[in-house]
Design an enzyme around this catalytic site. Sequence first.
Site, short mmCIF file in Angstrom:
data_model
loop_
_atom_site.label_atom_id
_atom_site.label_comp_id
_atom_site.label_asym_id
_atom_site.label_seq_id
_atom_site.Cartn_x
_atom_site.Cartn_y
_atom_site.Cartn_z
N GLU A 230 30.49 -8.24 -64.07
CA GLU A 230 30.08 -8.66 -62.75
C GLU A 230 31.48 -9.06 -62.26
OE1 GLU A 230 27.52 -11.84 -60.33
OE2 GLU A 230 27.99 -12.02 -62.45
N LYS B 216 22.74 -6.24 -55.82
CA LYS B 216 22.10 -7.44 -56.41
C LYS B 216 20.80 -7.79 -55.63
CE LYS B 216 22.35 -12.15 -58.97
NZ LYS B 216 23.25 -13.08 -59.16
N CYS C 107 23.84 -10.29 -63.52
CA CYS C 107 23.98 -11.98 -64.06
C CYS C 107 22.54 -12.24 -64.08
CB CYS C 107 24.80 -12.63 -62.92
SG CYS C 107 25.17 -14.30 -63.46
#
Length: 492
Positions: free
Chosen positions: A266, A326, A375
């Site tokens: 990321e 995300k 994440c």
Amino acid sequence: MNYLLPIISGVLTGLAMPGNLFSFLIWFSVAPFLYSFSKSKGTFERLFKVFLYSYSLMFSTLWWEIPVLSKNIPEVINSFPGYIGFFSFLLMILILTLPYYIIWFLGELYFRKSRVINFKSITLFSVFSYAAAEVLKQFGDFAFTGGNLSDALYLHTGFLQILPFTGTIGLTILILLVNSFIAFVRERERLKYAIIIIGSLYVINFAISEKLPLIKMNENAVKISVFQTNVPQEVKYSDNMWNSYVEISNYLQENNDKTDLLILPEAIFIKDIRESEIFRIIQEAVKISNKNWIIGFPIYNSEKKEFYNSALYLNKSGEIENIYNKIKLMPFAEFLPYENIFRIFSFFKLVNYYTPGSDYSVLNLKDKKFSVQICFETYFPEVSRNFVKNGAQFLIAISNDGWFSHKTALLQHFSKSVLRAAENRRTFIQVSNTGITGIVDKYGRIVETLPIKTYSSANFNVPIESKETFYTKYANIIIIIILILAMLFSLI
């Protein structure tokens, strides 16, 4: 001692979490709280004990956030002093205790004057009221599943085989049943039964672990390269994006492994580089490598004037084939929850506030389907579950864990990948900037990890799975049943 037991209980439970002390503590660490809560003499006492337990639990679980907020982030982005970060940590822990107050609410229903309390009823109430709290931790703008009881057993592969049927809540219920039995059994029999029950459980765990089959690779397996970049945060968050490129350029130029896919972490860059010379160089590297790539960096939608934390999927020609934005953003760092109330905490913004994505998009690699999440999305079971429902045959997460000084933080993060793999019976690969980068098989066994805080790479063979587990299909029903049972055992 009346209020000391919940604190001791919370600390012991936190110490059972990944990377802290001993996972073994989890089998009896909640018992002092359950016992003390049951002996409370009124509403305020019950409320205060829930606060003491949950606050000490979350504090002792997430202590590694203190240097992140008081030292690491302030030194890199220089937007607030360290003492503000420390006091913000204390407030963050307070917010994370909110779901646990369902135990107090249900306790007010259970401990009514007309209640006849017996061993069976207090056990069922304790198990399902606490289970309800862990269910509620998945929802809302402050959702965060750190400190769940099941996390402590992420290395106990036999116990993890419950997860395809119930998710982690099934393992939590097992842990709570043992703790409740210890809390409420007659004192003179407590130690004897604790030894017998816990000992038997570990024998069962070992037996199941030994009987699990080896994973056989077939012609449908995918060959994947992973790259742990180990770029320091002060380099990544500098104004010059070339600094980040220089840190990883040697690997990108020499990446000649005969694999199908390369995964980078990321936020390789912290700005949208799609119109930059750096991105054109990366596209050339993709063409030379003759493989598809996943690379993470924020993107900006000029039409909507929105930023996204994104993972880009590049094909062998260097073209952007797909973008995953995300969906589950981190409060304060990536978005500002309840802006009218928490506007004063906007200084925690790392670069930009992001707009959450909306599509659980599945990617295609040689007719095999997979997904990528970003994440701390691994902390939310529904993310992996929705990807699998959309056809993902293996799961990937990319992360930037460079903020964390202590290995405990990395272990707690990686443990979630283990749980997601076991729940959905999918191989799970996590690729992080500083670690932990590794691969977990569909049974929740950690196959391989790279040394943390190193510039390193590896190749993994990834088998393809297509069947959906009972939990994947019916998780929402399981959640509803847990909440109904929590209310039911509080009333009857």
